[in-house]
Design an enzyme around this catalytic site. Structure first.
Site, PDB file in Angstrom:
ATOM      1  CD  GLU A 201     -37.766   7.819  24.571  1.00 52.61           C
ATOM      2  OE1 GLU A 201     -36.700   7.847  23.965  1.00 52.61           O
ATOM      3  OE2 GLU A 201     -38.676   8.652  24.385  1.00 52.61           O
TER       4      GLU A 201
ATOM      5  CG  ASN B   7     -18.823   7.342  19.485  1.00 56.98           C
ATOM      6  OD1 ASN B   7     -19.106   8.179  18.641  1.00 56.98           O
ATOM      7  ND2 ASN B   7     -19.702   6.475  19.914  1.00 56.98           N
ATOM      8  N   GLY B   8     -18.097   3.914  19.418  1.00 57.78           N
ATOM      9  CA  GLY B   8     -18.468   3.002  18.339  1.00 57.78           C
ATOM     10  C   GLY B   8     -18.418   1.553  18.798  1.00 57.78           C
TER      11      GLY B   8
ATOM     12  CG  HIS C 292     -58.689  -7.863  16.857  1.00 55.91           C
ATOM     13  ND1 HIS C 292     -59.568  -8.824  16.438  1.00 55.91           N
ATOM     14  CD2 HIS C 292     -59.102  -6.702  16.292  1.00 55.91           C
ATOM     15  CE1 HIS C 292     -60.469  -8.276  15.630  1.00 55.91           C
ATOM     16  NE2 HIS C 292     -60.211  -6.992  15.530  1.00 55.91           N
TER      17      HIS C 292
ATOM     18  CD  GLU D 221     -42.575  10.121  20.064  1.00 58.73           C
ATOM     19  OE1 GLU D 221     -42.203   9.034  19.596  1.00 58.73           O
ATOM     20  OE2 GLU D 221     -41.820  10.870  20.692  1.00 58.73           O
TER      21      GLU D 221
ATOM     22  CD1 TRP E 213     -26.312   4.528  26.546  1.00 55.52           C
ATOM     23  CD2 TRP E 213     -25.594   3.307  24.838  1.00 55.52           C
ATOM     24  NE1 TRP E 213     -27.326   3.671  26.184  1.00 55.52           N
ATOM     25  CE2 TRP E 213     -26.914   2.912  25.144  1.00 55.52           C
ATOM     26  CE3 TRP E 213     -24.932   2.670  23.783  1.00 55.52           C
ATOM     27  CZ2 TRP E 213     -27.588   1.920  24.436  1.00 55.52           C
ATOM     28  CZ3 TRP E 213     -25.598   1.679  23.082  1.00 55.52           C
ATOM     29  CH2 TRP E 213     -26.911   1.316  23.417  1.00 55.52           C
TER      30      TRP E 213
ATOM     31  CE  LYS F  16     -40.900  10.983  23.243  1.00 57.38           C
ATOM     32  NZ  LYS F  16     -39.559  10.816  22.752  1.00 57.38           N
TER      33      LYS F  16
ATOM     34  CE  LYS G 243     -31.466  14.615  21.629  1.00 56.99           C
ATOM     35  NZ  LYS G 243     -32.782  14.015  21.830  1.00 56.99           N
TER      36      LYS G 243
ATOM     37  NE  ARG H  18     -21.954  11.934  20.943  1.00 52.70           N
ATOM     38  CZ  ARG H  18     -22.208  12.098  19.662  1.00 52.70           C
ATOM     39  NH1 ARG H  18     -22.806  13.192  19.249  1.00 52.70           N
ATOM     40  NH2 ARG H  18     -21.866  11.198  18.786  1.00 52.70           N
TER      41      ARG H  18
ATOM     42  CB  CYS I  65     -19.492   7.061  23.424  1.00 56.83           C
ATOM     43  SG  CYS I  65     -19.511   5.559  24.344  1.00 56.83           S
TER      44      CYS I  65
END
Ligand code: GLU
Length: 590
Positions: A468, A96-97, A484, A461, A72, A465, A585, A27, A2
């Site tokens: 995402e 925001n929160g 395995h 990573e 968000w 990526k 983000k 955000r 947010c």
């Protein structure tokens, strides 16, 4: 998560808020909204979807006081109704929160007859302020904040009042100073080009903004002076230039992220050595990509210093009652320095007597404020939600820390080694053709990223990526673990990307490649090991060669390749790599 912004002054608030929201959109972007006061009235505009949807609705709005929000969602689906601002009576609020005790507060309000319109946790804030308001907005906000548990940055306005009241706790909030106008926002980039000076509010602070004044109060409601600092965000850095996406632009900046981090590191070298004198154990923590950088950093500390090094995702670390002694250093890694779990992990480490080292791309953040030493990542503003250049910057920073503390040749050659690898990264980015593999990934039913040791850290990573930004399912796995379990999923619709940069371990990876192609899987190899290509089974679909480099830094070159691969796959599938679904983000919530 947010972004919030506010404006009060002589310009049209609608335009100022819209511009601020566009810059904060990374955000959160599932809905957006704004509220304005003027002529004794409150005007509220909000919509599900990206910020640009507000533009036609803002239309003729002319006001000099406004607040805005790009969301968000944490509580309540993305929808028009759940979008902020939330309104109660003459009060409009953006938040925001997460208000952790919202259910209890809501139940109390409902019992007293209040009607709720949304499913959000945030709406209670508007109703509480409305309940306590009797002519003094800031006092009503103060009373309300006293009841809230959780994290918040809040902005409130009231019809008929020319002021904005704000407060924050565990969510960032800054004030920006103008001439006959003032701003507030979640972060500095939102005010780039608007304000040269800002104040970063601290946990528990309140502030009241008019067009000509800003009064700040601490948690005890005593008026205080918080310092003004220059706004370091430069608006030109925030534009996409000629690139189709921020993600591509930022991958191209990988080499600079490494070089600039080297330059910035010089200023903290002595402080770091001093602080580390009694340390005999290291814990590296972070979330998502930063956690993957921690895995790389762990190997640097173990190999260069022969010092026990552990990693833990920050969300686990903070709740597992970690054993930390006074001789432990906790390296908390976060692009934004505001990642809620990482900040709280660092806070806990500090309370328990550890040396806290922040490794961050943000120079003003909660993490910076609570760290003993700040190791800068100088990647520059990263707008794409998926981290790219900040990851390579973090790796460079961790390499510099471990090499400096190890001393000797490693220390002496560290800057040279990094500039060499940065120059090679330029070539990799220019010459790597990932389009064939991107097409394969886009058609696959699942992907594996496999490697050993540092290549395994990168495999995690690479897989993250791709997931995402392209939404192609997959996993990162140690190459030795394939047999395995995951081998059961390998067939002709699976792509397995092997990363092989360690020549001692190459032969072990070759076995795994063989096991994949034997089962009809599509194997791809990213490598800089001499002679490996001739040894690979003929059925390997594609080999991406990267230049030979330092054993510990080849990971930076391979990182650029997996980032490009994720980017290309996203574009083949027509996804927006800059704004992946459900993500945002600067994860300031738990
Ligand atoms: N909890 C609020 C909501 O879901 C704000 C979310 C956030 O700050 O990320 O609307």
């Amino acid at each position: 998560m947010c972004g919030i912004t506010g404006y009060i002054g002589g310009k049209n608030a609608a335009k100022e808020i819209y511009e601020g929201l566009r810059r904060l959109e990374y955000r959160g972007y599932d809905s957006a909204g704004a509220a304005f006061t003027g002529g004794g009235k409150l005007t509220v505009i909000k919509r599900e979807g990206k910020v640009e949807k507000l533009l036609p609705l803002l239309g003729e709005t002319v006001s000099h006081v406004g607040i805005g929000h790009t969301r968000w969602a944490t509580h309540g689906a993305p929808s028009d109704i759940n979008a902020h601002p939330h309104v109660a009576g003459d009060i409009a609020v953006v938040h925001n929160g997460i208000i952790e005790n919202y259910a209890k507060l809501k139940a109390g309000l409902v019992e007293s007859g209040v009607k709720f319109l949304s499913d959000t946790d945030s709406e209670v804030i508007a109703h509480l302020i409305n309940k306590y308001y009797s002519g003094d907005l800031l006092a009503a906000l103060q009373k309300t904040a006293g009841l809230l548990e959780g994290s918040y940055a809040i902005m409130a306005i009231c019809a008929g009042e020319d002021r904005i009241a704000v407060t924050c706790k565990k969510s960032p909030l800054i004030i920006g100073y103008g001439n006959g106008e003032n701003y507030c926002a979640s972060d500095e980039p939102a005010l780039a080009g608007k304000c040269d000076e800002i104040t970063v509010l601290e946990d528990g602070d309140f502030a009241e903004l008019t067009s000509t004044s800003v009064n700040v109060y601490n948690g005890d409601f005593r008026r205080i002076m918080r310092g003004r600092e220059p706004n370091l965000a430069v608006s030109v850095d925030l534009t996409m230039g000629d690139y189709p996406h921020y993600m591509l632009k930022e991958i191209l900046e990988v080499p600079q992220s490494v070089v600039r981090t080297g330059t910035a590191f010089a200023s903290v070298e002595e402080k770091l050595k001093d602080a580390f004198k009694d340390v005999d154990r290291v814990i590296l923590t972070g979330c998502g990509t930063a956690y993957h950088a921690a895995l790389v950093g762990k190997r640097y500390f173990e190999s260069f210093l022969k010092m026990p090094a552990e990693t833990e995702t920050a969300g686990e670390f903070r709740y597992k009652n970690p054993v930390i002694g006074g001789r432990t250093a906790v390296l908390a890694i976060s692009q934004s320095g505001e990642t809620a779990d990482t900040v709280e992990a660092a806070r806990l480490a500090r309370e328990r007597g550890a040396l806290v080292i922040a490794v961050t791309n943000s120079h003003r953040s909660q993490l910076v404020r609570l760290a003993d030493v700040v190791v800068p990542v100088a990647a520059g503003p990263e707008i794409c939600v998926a981290a790219t250049k900040s990851y390579t910057g973090q790796i460079a920073a961790l390499y510099l820390c471990a090499a400096t503390l190890a001393g000797g040749e490693l220390n002496e050659g560290k800057y040279r080694a990094l500039s060499h690898v940065a120059a090679l990264a330029e070539k990799v980015i220019k010459n790597s053709d990932v389009s064939t593999v991107a097409n394969m990934c886009s058609r696959s039913r699942g992907t594996y990223f496999l490697g050993r040791d540092l290549d395994y850290a990168l495999a995690l990573e690479g897989s993250l990526k791709l997931k995402e930004v392209s939404y192609v399912p997959g996993e990162g796995y140690p190459a030795g673990e394939l047999k395995h379990g995951p081998l059961a999923l390998i067939y002709n619709r699976t792509v397995a990307v092997f990363i092989i940069t360690d020549k001692e371990l190459a032969v072990k990876c070759e076995n795994a490649v063989e096991q994949v192609v034997t089962r009809g899987g599509k194997a791809v190899v990213i490598t800089n090991v001499d002679g490996i290509v001739s040894k690979l089974p003929k059925k390997v679909k594609h080999v991406i060669r990267i230049p030979k480099a330092d054993k510990y830094l080849s990971v930076i070159l391979a990182a650029a390749v997996v980032q490009l691969l994720a980017y290309r796959t996203a574009t083949v599938l027509n996804r927006d790599p800059d704004k992946p679904r459900n993500l945002a983000k600067s994860v300031t919530v738990e």
